[in-house]
Enzyme design. Structure first.
Site: not given
Length: 399
Positions: A209, A278, A288, A322, A336, A340
């Site tokens: 990301n 995730d 490859k 976060f 969240k 959590k």
């Protein structure tokens, strides 16, 4: 930190004196009030006017130039600062201090002061290794002087080795950390995760990301500056590892999970700032993959939910998560926080390209489980990190 501190900067005669101008600027930008004493030799390399323009204070050179007849300059200067910084400190200056000499304004002031003194040496690599210089530094160390070691690299004399004045940014950072050793997180153990993870597809490709790790690294710096013992678990990042931070390098979400779980039970505060994948490919190919006609389908499976695990196994830890969202940021963040089992959450809107991932800036909301909400407007991540650490420290004192 150094904000609001009165700092007396002593500049002696070496080529590295030019760096002292940048150092004065960095200290002033950080909110310090800086006064400068130059040795006569230092004026051969840089001008007093440069320091005066940046510090907005008089520059002191001559012992007998009493600018204020109601005061004795070297006594007034000795009593004024919170601490004294000598940068650059030449071998000659170090030798004079170690032998109690007082033959100019700087050394006279040093004999008269009772405040902490930091010494940042700068000299030729062989001079730095000379027994006389080593003995002088050992003597000063035994008296309580604090040294900022020189860096390794190319020296003005043409040699390559240890002896160059540490960079101004590093000196300021080290001063901040040392000043905060008696900070409000003294004695606390803080675990921070940062950066992205990488999930291999084949020998040359991976999923990741846009996280740079900047926010997590700044949090680690701020926590260390507040006196905490900081453990930073970081995914792949090009950032420089913060000083006085214990760092663990990981690559995948599973590696991050294992490292954090191993450390978790011994921590007082945990800040989960990393952007962990995730999903990961069900199969990783060691070779490859060759390009073929048609579309490619890669089956993905969930990675372990690190934050959920931490929330479920929380004991004494103050747990902060976060939430990087693109819409309904506050509602998703609150969801969240509850789901959590967090103590607090930091929410930010990553749809704004001027903040968040890859940027030096951010804009966040700090939300606690008790419903307390604090907004931090667009600021540099360094400033946001300091505010978040202050919020967290205050919250932990409530328990």
């Amino acid at each position: 930190m150094v904000k609001g501190k009165q700092i007396l900067l002593g500049v002696s005669g070496g080529i590295a004196a030019y760096k002292a101008i940048a150092l004065t600027s960095k200290l002033t930008q950080a909110g310090a009030d800086v006064k400068v004493i130059m040795t006569q030799s230092a004026t051969e390399f840089v001008t007093p006017l440069s320091f005066q323009a940046i510090s907005r204070n008089d520059v002191y050179i001559d012992t007998f130039d009493e600018k204020d007849p109601s005061k004795i300059a070297h006594i007034d200067l000795a009593d004024w600062p919170d601490f004294i910084l000598l940068a650059p400190a030449t071998a000659h200056l170090i030798g004079r201090i170690a032998n109690g000499l007082a033959d100019d304004l700087l050394t006279t002031t040093l004999l008269a002061t009772t405040v902490p003194v930091y010494i940042a040496p700068a000299m030729n690599v062989h001079m730095y290794q000379h027994p006389a210089v080593k003995n002088n530094m050992q003597q000063l160390d035994s008296w309580g002087y604090r040294f900022i070691e020189p860096g390794d690299g190319y020296l003005a004399c043409g040699y390559i080795g240890k002896g160059r004045l540490e960079e101004p940014e590093v000196i300021v950072s080290l001063l901040q950390q040392d000043q905060m050793k008696t900070g409000k997180l003294q004695g606390k153990k803080v675990l921070i995760s940062a950066g992205p993870t990488q999930e291999a597809v084949d020998a040359v490709r991976y999923f990741t990301n846009y996280s740079s790790g900047k926010m997590g690294y700044e949090l680690a710096k701020a926590a260390a500056g507040a006196g905490a013992e900081v453990h930073l678990v970081t995914g792949p990042s090009k950032l420089t590892v913060p000083n006085n931070v214990i760092t663990y390098q990981v690559t995948t979400a599973e590696e991050m999970y294992e490292q954090i779980v191993e450390l978790y039970n011994n921590m007082d505060i945990v800040i989960k700032a990393a952007a962990v994948a995730d999903y990961k490919p069900v199969k990783q190919i060691n070779k490859k993959m060759k390009k073929k006609d048609g579309n490619l389908f890669i089956e993905l499976e969930r990675t372990r939910d690190i934050l959920k695990y931490l929330g479920e196994h929380k004991k004494q830890q103050y747990l902060v998560g976060f939430a990087a969202e693109t819409d309904n940021v506050l509602s998703y963040g609150k969801e969240k926080l509850e789901k959590k089992n967090l103590d607090a959450i930091v929410i930010n809107d990553i749809s704004n390209k001027e903040i968040g991932f890859q940027s030096d800036y951010n804009e966040v909301i700090f939300l606690t489980k008790d419903g307390e909400e604090k907004s931090i407007i667009k600021s540099k991540k360094e400033a946001i990190a300091s505010q978040l650490i202050a919020f967290i420290e205050k919250e932990t004192r409530k328990d």
